[in-house]
Design a protein around this motif. Structure first.
Motif, PDB file in Angstrom:
ATOM      1  N   UNK A  39       0.880  -1.235   0.021  1.00  0.00           N
ATOM      2  CA  UNK A  39      -0.217   0.083  -0.088  1.00  0.00           C
ATOM      3  C   UNK A  39       0.944   1.060   0.099  1.00  0.00           C
ATOM      4  N   UNK A  40       1.971   1.144   0.760  1.00  0.00           N
ATOM      5  CA  UNK A  40       2.874   2.053   0.685  1.00  0.00           C
ATOM      6  C   UNK A  40       3.424   2.730  -0.524  1.00  0.00           C
ATOM      7  N   UNK A  41       3.729   1.586  -1.279  1.00  0.00           N
ATOM      8  CA  UNK A  41       4.323   1.836  -2.562  1.00  0.00           C
ATOM      9  C   UNK A  41       3.294   1.954  -3.522  1.00  0.00           C
ATOM     10  N   UNK A  50       6.116   1.773 -11.156  1.00  0.00           N
ATOM     11  CA  UNK A  50       7.783   2.311 -11.674  1.00  0.00           C
ATOM     12  C   UNK A  50       8.252   3.451 -10.905  1.00  0.00           C
ATOM     13  N   UNK A  51       9.036   3.039 -10.156  1.00  0.00           N
ATOM     14  CA  UNK A  51       9.848   4.157  -9.385  1.00  0.00           C
ATOM     15  C   UNK A  51      11.303   4.445  -9.887  1.00  0.00           C
ATOM     16  N   UNK A  52      11.291   5.326 -10.513  1.00  0.00           N
ATOM     17  CA  UNK A  52      12.458   5.854 -11.274  1.00  0.00           C
ATOM     18  C   UNK A  52      13.404   6.568 -10.420  1.00  0.00           C
ATOM     19  N   UNK A  53      14.731   6.290 -10.584  1.00  0.00           N
ATOM     20  CA  UNK A  53      15.709   7.226  -9.804  1.00  0.00           C
ATOM     21  C   UNK A  53      16.131   8.439 -10.725  1.00  0.00           C
ATOM     22  N   UNK A  54      16.955   9.169 -10.240  1.00  0.00           N
ATOM     23  CA  UNK A  54      17.512  10.128 -11.115  1.00  0.00           C
ATOM     24  C   UNK A  54      18.431   9.813 -11.980  1.00  0.00           C
ATOM     25  N   UNK A  55      18.872  10.647 -12.949  1.00  0.00           N
ATOM     26  CA  UNK A  55      20.019   9.991 -13.702  1.00  0.00           C
ATOM     27  C   UNK A  55      21.189   9.690 -13.158  1.00  0.00           C
ATOM     28  N   UNK A  56      21.838   8.510 -13.611  1.00  0.00           N
ATOM     29  CA  UNK A  56      23.043   8.167 -12.781  1.00  0.00           C
ATOM     30  C   UNK A  56      24.264   9.048 -12.490  1.00  0.00           C
ATOM     31  N   UNK A  93       6.183 -11.634  -3.509  1.00  0.00           N
ATOM     32  CA  UNK A  93       7.064 -12.110  -4.708  1.00  0.00           C
ATOM     33  C   UNK A  93       7.165 -10.730  -5.604  1.00  0.00           C
ATOM     34  N   UNK A  94       8.274  -9.859  -5.053  1.00  0.00           N
ATOM     35  CA  UNK A  94       8.723  -8.707  -5.497  1.00  0.00           C
ATOM     36  C   UNK A  94      10.200  -8.533  -6.380  1.00  0.00           C
ATOM     37  N   UNK A  95      10.119  -7.603  -7.274  1.00  0.00           N
ATOM     38  CA  UNK A  95      11.344  -7.739  -8.137  1.00  0.00           C
ATOM     39  C   UNK A  95      11.643  -6.185  -8.391  1.00  0.00           C
ATOM     40  N   UNK A  96      12.922  -5.971  -7.965  1.00  0.00           N
ATOM     41  CA  UNK A  96      13.612  -4.871  -8.513  1.00  0.00           C
ATOM     42  C   UNK A  96      14.432  -4.683  -9.260  1.00  0.00           C
ATOM     43  N   UNK A  97      14.373  -4.265 -10.563  1.00  0.00           N
ATOM     44  CA  UNK A  97      15.168  -3.901 -11.552  1.00  0.00           C
ATOM     45  C   UNK A  97      16.255  -2.904 -11.481  1.00  0.00           C
ATOM     46  N   UNK A 103      10.463  -1.241  -9.951  1.00  0.00           N
ATOM     47  CA  UNK A 103       9.879  -2.222  -8.674  1.00  0.00           C
ATOM     48  C   UNK A 103       8.394  -2.692  -8.785  1.00  0.00           C
ATOM     49  N   UNK A 104       8.302  -4.056  -9.032  1.00  0.00           N
ATOM     50  CA  UNK A 104       6.952  -4.540  -9.186  1.00  0.00           C
ATOM     51  C   UNK A 104       6.719  -5.755  -8.507  1.00  0.00           C
ATOM     52  N   UNK A 105       5.498  -5.969  -8.431  1.00  0.00           N
ATOM     53  CA  UNK A 105       5.064  -7.371  -7.836  1.00  0.00           C
ATOM     54  C   UNK A 105       4.879  -8.486  -9.006  1.00  0.00           C
TER      55      UNK A 105
END
Length: 401
Positions: A39-41, A50-56, A93-97, A103-105
């Motif tokens: 729920x928090x996510x 889809x939680x995108x980070x800043x450019x590397x 069952x979660x996956x972080x690419x 980040x998805x279930x």
């Protein structure tokens, strides 16, 4: 999680068994709290966020940089760069690419309920888990899962691409080797009476004997107790070449008044040992100054030994009102310098999980705000991520691309 032999009648008074039973209930609580995490996510069944980070950022200089503080007092560091890997976590069952920060279930590796150990391991480019028996699926989650055997009990093999299937009978335990791609099994081997398999190594089978002690065994020979006579419950990790475990351990528990994991028992060990199965050499690490002991995560629940075998990550308990806080350290195995390296911004709850990137350059762990952080072992710098982490029962990393 424990196999059936850990729960046989007459052993309920064993302190080690009580601790492990408390941990089993702890993992059940993880299932109950997983919904709150989703729920928090902003995620739900069949959906993903889809939680995108800043450019590397550009490649950091070799100079070690400590986290700075933002106006709220929280550490702030640059984002993790793209890494060709996925972090697989359960429950749920979660996956972080790590390449895209997605980040998805998923429902591709739904683990079956039960007191099993292990529940899931990585075997090359495959996941093997407790599904409809011992079940395998490609780590990119493509294709259909395949059942390797009707038994839910399995263990890592020292041979690439294979696992050991374990069958419990009324009087004996038998094992057979199986390929995760071809499904072919080898000959049946009967284990010594009262023993069960933990993993295959290059020096024979790592077993838990009838007294709960770790032993090495080759068919036709007597079981050989590991240096320090360690208990199975004090295991850290096992690879084909190395076995890590705690010795001189004591029982501890989190008080009922604690806000996180109350009434949970665990072990605290004054010495962490890494045993080289080929050479017989033992690398020993005393608990760091300011801590009260190493906390074993148990076998197969995380991957604390780097892929190269050059270092291991371990958490040490620190004094706190609830006795549930730890600090994360990286310990060099192959170097003569045995000084533990404290991982910056790693103070957190002792049951959080860690994993290494496939090339062993990044240690992934729970940082501030309960999110995934990375520690670069070459530059000794840290990087952050917005992905929630790492209060899971299992956490593993697989290579992508």
């Amino acid at each position: 999680m424990r196999t059936a032999l850990r729960n046989t009648p007459g052993r309920s008074a064993d302190p080690d068994a009580l601790i492990k039973e408390a941990r089993r209930h702890q993992r059940i609580r993880y299932l109950l709290t997983a919904g709150a995490l989703l729920a928090a996510c902003g995620t739900g069944t069949g959906l993903y966020a889809s939680l995108r980070s800043n450019p590397p950022p550009a490649r950091p200089s070799p100079r070690s940089v400590q986290p700075s503080l933002d106006p709220t007092g929280e550490p702030t560091v640059p984002r993790l760069p793209p890494i060709a890997a996925r972090v697989m976590m359960w429950p749920p069952s979660m996956v972080d690419d790590l390449r895209t920060s997605h980040y998805f279930q998923t429902d591709k590796f739904e683990l079956c309920c039960g007191d099993y150990q292990p529940l899931m391991i990585t075997v090359g480019s495959w996941l093997v888990f407790v599904g409809n028996g011992a079940t395998a699926i490609r780590s990119d989650l493509s294709g259909r899962p395949r059942v390797l055997g009707k038994t839910p009990f399995f263990a890592p093999s020292a041979r690439p691409g294979e696992v050991w299937l374990q069958y419990f009978g009324k009087k004996e335990v038998r094992i057979r080797q199986a390929s995760v791609t071809g499904g072919a099994t080898g000959p049946t081997i009967t284990l010594p009476r009262g023993a069960q398999l933990v993993a295959g190594t290059r020096a024979g089978f790592l077993l838990q004997n009838r007294h709960g002690r770790l032993t090495l065994w080759l068919p036709g020979y007597a079981m050989r107790v590991l240096p320090g006579n360690p208990s199975w419950g004090n295991g850290f990790a096992v690879t084909p070449a190395l076995i890590a475990y705690g010795t001189h351990c004591r029982d501890a528990s989190i008080p009922a008044s604690a806000s996180f994991e109350p009434n949970t028992g665990f072990s605290v060990c004054s010495t962490l040992r890494v045993f080289d199965v080929r050479s017989g050499r033992v690398h020993s690490f005393r608990t760091p100054v300011g801590t009260t002991g190493w906390v074993p995560p148990e076998f197969h629940l995380e991957n604390p030994i780097a892929p190269s075998g050059a270092r291991i990550a371990a958490e040490a308990l620190v004094p706190s009102p609830d006795d549930n806080r730890g600090r994360l350290y990286v310990l060099p195995i192959v170097r003569d310098d045995r000084r533990p390296m404290l991982v910056p911004a790693s103070a957190g709850h002792i049951f959080s999980k860690v994993a290494w990137s496939p090339d062993g350059s990044w240690l992934l762990y729970q940082g501030p705000r309960f999110t995934l952080w990375g520690y670069d072992v070459h530059t000794q710098e840290v990087r952050s991520s917005p992905v929630p982490c790492c209060r899971y029962t299992i956490m593993a990393v697989v290579r992508t691309g």
